[in-house]
Design a protein around this motif. Structure first.
Motif, PDB file in Angstrom:
ATOM      1  N   LEU A 108       0.865  -1.174   0.000  1.00  0.00           N
ATOM      2  CA  LEU A 108       0.000   0.000   0.000  1.00  0.00           C
ATOM      3  C   LEU A 108       0.901   1.223   0.000  1.00  0.00           C
ATOM      4  CD1 LEU A 108      -2.598  -1.074   2.727  1.00  0.00           C
ATOM      5  CD2 LEU A 108      -2.951  -1.042   0.253  1.00  0.00           C
ATOM      6  N   PHE A 109       0.557   2.222  -0.837  1.00  0.00           N
ATOM      7  CA  PHE A 109       1.498   3.319  -1.062  1.00  0.00           C
ATOM      8  C   PHE A 109       0.798   4.664  -1.036  1.00  0.00           C
ATOM      9  CE2 PHE A 109       4.389   5.904  -3.709  1.00  0.00           C
ATOM     10  CZ  PHE A 109       5.578   5.663  -3.029  1.00  0.00           C
ATOM     11  N   TYR A 110       1.390   5.609  -0.286  1.00  0.00           N
ATOM     12  CA  TYR A 110       0.947   6.996  -0.288  1.00  0.00           C
ATOM     13  C   TYR A 110       1.963   7.828  -1.064  1.00  0.00           C
ATOM     14  CZ  TYR A 110       0.345  11.785   1.341  1.00  0.00           C
ATOM     15  OH  TYR A 110       0.201  13.145   1.393  1.00  0.00           O
ATOM     16  N   GLN A 111       1.509   8.526  -2.099  1.00  0.00           N
ATOM     17  CA  GLN A 111       2.415   9.203  -3.029  1.00  0.00           C
ATOM     18  C   GLN A 111       3.261  10.299  -2.384  1.00  0.00           C
ATOM     19  OE1 GLN A 111       3.199   9.138  -6.371  1.00  0.00           O
ATOM     20  NE2 GLN A 111       2.130   7.227  -6.698  1.00  0.00           N
ATOM     21  N   GLY A 112       2.677  11.110  -1.528  1.00  0.00           N
ATOM     22  CA  GLY A 112       3.413  12.255  -1.014  1.00  0.00           C
ATOM     23  C   GLY A 112       3.723  13.252  -2.121  1.00  0.00           C
ATOM     24  N   PRO A 113       4.614  14.224  -1.883  1.00  0.00           N
ATOM     25  CA  PRO A 113       4.827  15.302  -2.852  1.00  0.00           C
ATOM     26  C   PRO A 113       5.449  14.872  -4.175  1.00  0.00           C
ATOM     27  CG  PRO A 113       6.413  15.443  -1.049  1.00  0.00           C
ATOM     28  CD  PRO A 113       5.402  14.427  -0.647  1.00  0.00           C
ATOM     29  N   GLN A 114       6.200  13.771  -4.204  1.00  0.00           N
ATOM     30  CA  GLN A 114       6.817  13.337  -5.464  1.00  0.00           C
ATOM     31  C   GLN A 114       5.763  12.988  -6.505  1.00  0.00           C
ATOM     32  OE1 GLN A 114      10.052  13.653  -5.527  1.00  0.00           O
ATOM     33  NE2 GLN A 114      10.661  12.751  -7.468  1.00  0.00           N
ATOM     34  N   GLY A 115       4.589  12.592  -6.050  1.00  0.00           N
ATOM     35  CA  GLY A 115       3.510  12.260  -6.970  1.00  0.00           C
ATOM     36  C   GLY A 115       2.740  13.464  -7.479  1.00  0.00           C
ATOM     37  N   PHE A 116       3.071  14.664  -6.979  1.00  0.00           N
ATOM     38  CA  PHE A 116       2.372  15.885  -7.381  1.00  0.00           C
ATOM     39  C   PHE A 116       3.363  17.003  -7.688  1.00  0.00           C
ATOM     40  CE2 PHE A 116      -0.389  13.356  -4.716  1.00  0.00           C
ATOM     41  CZ  PHE A 116      -1.577  13.334  -5.437  1.00  0.00           C
ATOM     42  N   ALA A 117       4.513  16.624  -8.235  1.00  0.00           N
ATOM     43  CA  ALA A 117       5.602  17.585  -8.443  1.00  0.00           C
ATOM     44  C   ALA A 117       5.244  18.663  -9.460  1.00  0.00           C
ATOM     45  CB  ALA A 117       6.869  16.848  -8.869  1.00  0.00           C
ATOM     46  N   THR A 118       4.461  18.319 -10.476  1.00  0.00           N
ATOM     47  CA  THR A 118       4.060  19.337 -11.452  1.00  0.00           C
ATOM     48  C   THR A 118       3.265  20.442 -10.778  1.00  0.00           C
ATOM     49  OG1 THR A 118       4.062  17.771 -13.296  1.00  0.00           O
ATOM     50  CG2 THR A 118       2.724  19.755 -13.556  1.00  0.00           C
ATOM     51  N   GLU A 119       2.323  20.065  -9.919  1.00  0.00           N
ATOM     52  CA  GLU A 119       1.498  21.048  -9.224  1.00  0.00           C
ATOM     53  C   GLU A 119       2.331  21.869  -8.236  1.00  0.00           C
ATOM     54  OE1 GLU A 119      -1.099  17.737 -10.659  1.00  0.00           O
ATOM     55  OE2 GLU A 119       0.866  17.903  -9.726  1.00  0.00           O
ATOM     56  N   ILE A 120       3.310  21.256  -7.616  1.00  0.00           N
ATOM     57  CA  ILE A 120       4.156  21.969  -6.655  1.00  0.00           C
ATOM     58  C   ILE A 120       5.041  22.980  -7.376  1.00  0.00           C
ATOM     59  CG2 ILE A 120       6.067  21.662  -5.018  1.00  0.00           C
ATOM     60  CD1 ILE A 120       4.698  18.963  -4.278  1.00  0.00           C
ATOM     61  N   THR A 138      10.028   6.010  -9.988  1.00  0.00           N
ATOM     62  CA  THR A 138       8.652   6.332  -9.650  1.00  0.00           C
ATOM     63  C   THR A 138       8.478   7.832  -9.427  1.00  0.00           C
ATOM     64  OG1 THR A 138       9.096   5.908  -7.307  1.00  0.00           O
ATOM     65  CG2 THR A 138       8.230   4.081  -8.623  1.00  0.00           C
ATOM     66  N   GLY A 139       7.300   8.324  -9.753  1.00  0.00           N
ATOM     67  CA  GLY A 139       6.986   9.738  -9.631  1.00  0.00           C
ATOM     68  C   GLY A 139       6.022  10.143 -10.730  1.00  0.00           C
ATOM     69  N   GLN A 140       5.698  11.418 -10.771  1.00  0.00           N
ATOM     70  CA  GLN A 140       4.673  11.916 -11.684  1.00  0.00           C
ATOM     71  C   GLN A 140       5.201  12.002 -13.123  1.00  0.00           C
ATOM     72  OE1 GLN A 140       3.340  15.902 -10.836  1.00  0.00           O
ATOM     73  NE2 GLN A 140       1.246  15.436 -11.517  1.00  0.00           N
ATOM     74  N   PRO A 141       4.594  11.283 -14.071  1.00  0.00           N
ATOM     75  CA  PRO A 141       5.095  11.283 -15.438  1.00  0.00           C
ATOM     76  C   PRO A 141       5.191  12.667 -16.071  1.00  0.00           C
ATOM     77  CG  PRO A 141       3.590   9.457 -15.140  1.00  0.00           C
ATOM     78  CD  PRO A 141       3.512  10.282 -13.890  1.00  0.00           C
ATOM     79  N   SER A 142       4.185  13.517 -15.871  1.00  0.00           N
ATOM     80  CA  SER A 142       4.222  14.838 -16.499  1.00  0.00           C
ATOM     81  C   SER A 142       5.417  15.641 -16.017  1.00  0.00           C
ATOM     82  CB  SER A 142       2.927  15.604 -16.211  1.00  0.00           C
ATOM     83  OG  SER A 142       2.741  15.816 -14.820  1.00  0.00           O
ATOM     84  N   PHE A 143       5.769  15.519 -14.746  1.00  0.00           N
ATOM     85  CA  PHE A 143       6.928  16.227 -14.212  1.00  0.00           C
ATOM     86  C   PHE A 143       8.214  15.687 -14.829  1.00  0.00           C
ATOM     87  CE2 PHE A 143      10.246  16.440 -10.844  1.00  0.00           C
ATOM     88  CZ  PHE A 143      10.441  17.813 -10.893  1.00  0.00           C
ATOM     89  N   TYR A 144       8.321  14.362 -14.894  1.00  0.00           N
ATOM     90  CA  TYR A 144       9.540  13.769 -15.448  1.00  0.00           C
ATOM     91  C   TYR A 144       9.719  14.117 -16.921  1.00  0.00           C
ATOM     92  CZ  TYR A 144      10.113  11.133 -11.128  1.00  0.00           C
ATOM     93  OH  TYR A 144      10.309  10.777  -9.815  1.00  0.00           O
TER      94      TYR A 144
END
Length: 304
Positions: A108-120, A138-144
């Protein structure tokens, strides 16, 4: 210090548990052991590479709740942390990892900020632009994708890992692959990724290097037009497979840094992973470079 490698991925607080068997719906199973450790794909790859002596930058976001003891562990590894940032509004990524008696694993995984880096909106590209190799896990594709566009001189590896099946797809994965020089995956991930690019076999992906791992069965690589089998370097015992793939990647890049060719580097990668599985947690049994090389060398002749 200028990094040889920059790593993008989650920095996570892992809780690793062992049960006799996974519970069915409506029932409970006792947890036999529970260990809380520093983890995450970004951390595991970057810290292991740094401990092995590879100049490495960790490019990641954590919350302000990130434990000080874990941050000290990261800093003590020798990582370059110019692009490691604390942000408001998010707790640090968290994972609950449960292994049964056969070492099958559920997470079970909670994304935290790495999963919302584009928005940050923090780009984190300064270290990558100076690196010879940049590894996106792992991380947000749009940011990468936005970072990849800004580092055309670096050798880029794409490694969607466990997020292959969730947030990567036939729209964003081909865009990333078009900017990449290498692809890393395991067999299950490869079966999904090949569909995103319309290929029968993931080794047909249009990049110079494809590496696919098969757990205890070793790994395969396609280097240019040549496909080779990489042997499994045997561990003294297998306790927990968490982070084995991450340490494999760290061993690979460290070997390149030390001047080894790709096939030998992948054998050394397997040797580093063999140490990881001997204890619980991805970062609790990192070998020295000398120990990894000593364990790997007898297997160099088995590359086929």
């Amino acid at each position: 210090m200028k990094p040889f490698l920059s790593v993008y991925g989650h920095v996570t607080v892992d809780q690793i548990m062992k049960v006799r068997k996974f519970p069915v719906t409506g029932t409970t199973e006792d947890v036999l052991t529970a260990t809380t450790t520093l983890g995450g794909t970004g951390t595991n790859i970057a810290v292991t590479a740094a401990r092995l002596g590879c100049p490495t930058a960790l490019c990641a976001l954590v919350g302000n709740d990130f434990p000080g003891a874990y941050e000290k562990e990261i800093r003590d590894s020798g990582l370059i942390l110019d692009d490691f940032r604390h942000v408001d509004g998010y707790d640090t990524s968290k994972a609950v990892v449960v292994n049964d008696a056969a070492l099958d694993q559920k997470v079970l995984f909670y994304q935290g900020p790495q999963g919302f880096a584009t928005e940050i909106g923090i780009m984190l590209d300064r270290m990558a632009s100076q690196s010879k190799y940049v590894h996106f896990c792992t991380g947000q594709p749009s940011f990468y994708l936005s970072v990849m566009e800004r580092i055309p001189e670096s050798s880029i590896s794409i490694d969607p890992a466990q997020e292959t099946h969730r947030i990567w797809n036939s729209e964003n994965f081909p865009k990333a692959l078009a900017m990449a020089d290498a692809l890393f995956c395991n067999k299950i991930e490869g079966d999904s990724l090949r569909k995103y690019i319309g290929e029968y076999d993931i080794f047909d992906a249009d990049v110079g290097l494809v590496v696919c791992t098969y757990g205890a069965e070793g790994s395969m690589a396609r280097i240019g037009e040549e496909k080779i089998k990489i042997p499994t370097v045997k561990a003294e015992k297998v306790v927990d497979v968490t982070g084995a793939g991450d340490s494999y990647r760290a061993g690979y890049y460290t070997s390149l840094y030390h001047g080894y060719e790709i096939p030998e580097s992948l054998v050394i990668a397997s040797a580093v992973a063999s140490f990881t599985v001997e204890k619980t947690g991805a970062l609790t049994n990192t070998p020295t470079w000398e120990a990894a090389l000593e364990r790997a060398e007898p297997y160099f002749t088995e590359i086929s």
